[in-house]
Design a protein around this motif. Structure first.
Motif, PDB file in Angstrom:
ATOM      1  N   SER A  90      42.670  62.193  39.290  1.00  0.00           N
ATOM      2  CA  SER A  90      42.312  63.014  40.452  1.00  0.00           C
ATOM      3  C   SER A  90      42.529  62.259  41.751  1.00  0.00           C
ATOM      4  CB  SER A  90      40.851  63.463  40.336  1.00  0.00           C
ATOM      5  OG  SER A  90      40.654  64.255  39.180  1.00  0.00           O
ATOM      6  N   LEU A  91      42.198  60.968  41.777  1.00  0.00           N
ATOM      7  CA  LEU A  91      42.388  60.167  42.989  1.00  0.00           C
ATOM      8  C   LEU A  91      43.873  59.952  43.275  1.00  0.00           C
ATOM      9  CD1 LEU A  91      39.518  57.544  42.625  1.00  0.00           C
ATOM     10  CD2 LEU A  91      39.607  59.545  44.145  1.00  0.00           C
ATOM     11  N   LEU A  92      44.688  59.829  42.225  1.00  0.00           N
ATOM     12  CA  LEU A  92      46.126  59.712  42.430  1.00  0.00           C
ATOM     13  C   LEU A  92      46.692  60.981  43.060  1.00  0.00           C
ATOM     14  CD1 LEU A  92      47.179  57.952  39.109  1.00  0.00           C
ATOM     15  CD2 LEU A  92      47.439  57.012  41.417  1.00  0.00           C
ATOM     16  N   LEU A  93      46.232  62.132  42.596  1.00  0.00           N
ATOM     17  CA  LEU A  93      46.673  63.398  43.186  1.00  0.00           C
ATOM     18  C   LEU A  93      46.210  63.504  44.630  1.00  0.00           C
ATOM     19  CD1 LEU A  93      48.053  66.135  42.940  1.00  0.00           C
ATOM     20  CD2 LEU A  93      45.914  67.056  42.024  1.00  0.00           C
ATOM     21  N   LEU A  94      44.983  63.092  44.900  1.00  0.00           N
ATOM     22  CA  LEU A  94      44.472  63.105  46.269  1.00  0.00           C
ATOM     23  C   LEU A  94      45.323  62.209  47.166  1.00  0.00           C
ATOM     24  CD1 LEU A  94      42.353  63.793  48.425  1.00  0.00           C
ATOM     25  CD2 LEU A  94      40.949  61.923  47.526  1.00  0.00           C
ATOM     26  N   ALA A  98      47.397  63.508  50.394  1.00  0.00           N
ATOM     27  CA  ALA A  98      47.104  62.992  51.724  1.00  0.00           C
ATOM     28  C   ALA A  98      48.350  62.358  52.352  1.00  0.00           C
ATOM     29  CB  ALA A  98      45.970  61.973  51.653  1.00  0.00           C
ATOM     30  N   LEU A  99      49.065  61.538  51.602  1.00  0.00           N
ATOM     31  CA  LEU A  99      50.261  60.890  52.135  1.00  0.00           C
ATOM     32  C   LEU A  99      51.334  61.922  52.485  1.00  0.00           C
ATOM     33  CD1 LEU A  99      50.401  57.871  49.672  1.00  0.00           C
ATOM     34  CD2 LEU A  99      50.005  57.729  52.137  1.00  0.00           C
ATOM     35  N   GLY A 171      53.671  58.494  48.444  1.00  0.00           N
ATOM     36  CA  GLY A 171      53.091  59.685  47.837  1.00  0.00           C
ATOM     37  C   GLY A 171      53.776  60.053  46.545  1.00  0.00           C
ATOM     38  N   THR A 172      55.096  59.854  46.492  1.00  0.00           N
ATOM     39  CA  THR A 172      55.842  60.130  45.268  1.00  0.00           C
ATOM     40  C   THR A 172      55.425  59.182  44.150  1.00  0.00           C
ATOM     41  OG1 THR A 172      57.733  60.896  46.570  1.00  0.00           O
ATOM     42  CG2 THR A 172      58.155  60.303  44.279  1.00  0.00           C
ATOM     43  N   VAL A 173      55.167  57.921  44.505  1.00  0.00           N
ATOM     44  CA  VAL A 173      54.680  56.962  43.511  1.00  0.00           C
ATOM     45  C   VAL A 173      53.331  57.410  42.957  1.00  0.00           C
ATOM     46  CG1 VAL A 173      53.929  54.582  43.132  1.00  0.00           C
ATOM     47  CG2 VAL A 173      55.957  55.040  44.527  1.00  0.00           C
ATOM     48  N   CYS A 174      52.430  57.804  43.852  1.00  0.00           N
ATOM     49  CA  CYS A 174      51.115  58.296  43.412  1.00  0.00           C
ATOM     50  C   CYS A 174      51.268  59.505  42.498  1.00  0.00           C
ATOM     51  CB  CYS A 174      50.252  58.663  44.621  1.00  0.00           C
ATOM     52  SG  CYS A 174      49.626  57.272  45.570  1.00  0.00           S
TER      53      CYS A 174
END
Length: 312
Positions: A90-94, A98-99, A171-174
């Protein structure tokens, strides 16, 4: 494609064919909603801080999700076997959201989605050490070519794009690691549980920040667009779940690239922006590389490769 058109077109197909046609319609609708989400986020960035836009996206989505999926209508929907992995995912998606929203303030819609299309390439690259799905030489070559496409789009050091493109890359990495975490969670939790935790974690994480970034919208239309970000995001992810229940990912994945069409049209219609030739060229390279990876996934001989877990 409307529901009536899908039903009519699929009425003469075998059951599997009908399911896949409906799933393709759902996935195309989903990426349209995601394009509308990014368009709304970019427009709102001219009226408020991107942090507030992120909160609006998660809070609105959480409200929609809880109307469809809640402990009363779906008992046990909050029960997870892997709470830690749910939180990380969930934090990775957030982070990806955000980015991307910050980058959208400075970049064109088509530019951001073209960079994000490199996500499947990164997933294929890191799936080896994380999931034991090692890419073979041809897939590695396709991944390398795809990343060259990202360089064509961003043109680092040549002054071709705003530095915010780097945020889109992060953001793509996340998002890539989020996709890998989602694949891991599929073995433990149902998609409904994962979807609820995505919205819940994002909303809770953003709440402490809102008092420092809040700007009260001055018109009802701004409020409506804020609400729209949640609806577009939540409904888009729901359509993704429905689509993947009806057809395998290898059938649906190519149609995700149709999002570039919507992003170009919305960027031109809403913001009067049209991507340059470098963006078109780079996006074509990235999409071609992604489609080749999908092709190799579909034609690979799984039994012969089971011992090495290598994907060629």
């Amino acid at each position: 494609m409307t529901g009536a058109a899908l039903a009519a077109a699929s009425s003469h197909l075998p059951e599997t064919g009908r399911s896949r046609l409906i799933a393709i319609g759902l996935i195309c609708s989903a990426v349209l909603f995601f394009a509308l989400l990014d368009t709304s986020a970019k427009w709102l960035s001219g009226h408020m801080d991107p942090v507030q836009v992120v909160f609006a996206r998660y809070a609105g989505s959480m409200g929609l999700v809880l109307m469809l999926l809640n402990p009363w209508s779906h008992p046990g929907v909050l029960r997870t076997k892997r709470p830690g992995l749910q939180a990380i995912r969930s934090l990775l998606l957030l982070g990806a959201t955000a980015l991307n929203f910050v980058a959208l303030k400075y970049l064109q819609l088509a530019e951001t989605v073209s960079i994000m299309f490199a996500g499947p390439l990164l997933v294929a690259l890191v799936a080896g050490p994380m999931l034991g799905e090692w890419p073979g030489p041809r897939r590695l070559a396709a991944i390398g070519v795809g990343f060259l496409g990202v360089l064509v789009i961003t043109r680092p050091g040549l002054g071709g794009m705003h530095p915010a493109a780097l945020l889109c890359v992060f953001g793509t990495v996340c998002y890539s690691f989020y996709a890998l975490a989602t694949r891991r969670l599929a073995a433990f939790d149902p998609p409904e549980t994962t979807m609820v935790y995505s919205g819940l974690a994002g909303t809770v994480a953003m709440l402490p920040l809102i008092p420092f970034f809040w700007t009260t919208p001055q018109t009802p239309f701004v409020w409506l667009v804020m609400l729209g970000t949640g609806v577009f995001g939540g409904f888009g992810h729901w359509l993704l779940i429905l689509a993947h229940r009806l057809a395998p990912a290898t059938v649906l994945a190519p149609f995700i690239y149709s999002q570039i069409v919507w992003m170009i049209l919305l960027g031109w219609f809403v913001f009067g922006q049209f991507p340059d030739r470098w963006t078109f060229a780079g996006a074509s390279i990235v999409i071609a590389s992604g489609l080749y990876l999908l092709y190799r996934e579909r034609v690979r001989k799984v039994p012969g490769e089971a011992t090495s877990a290598r994907i060629d």
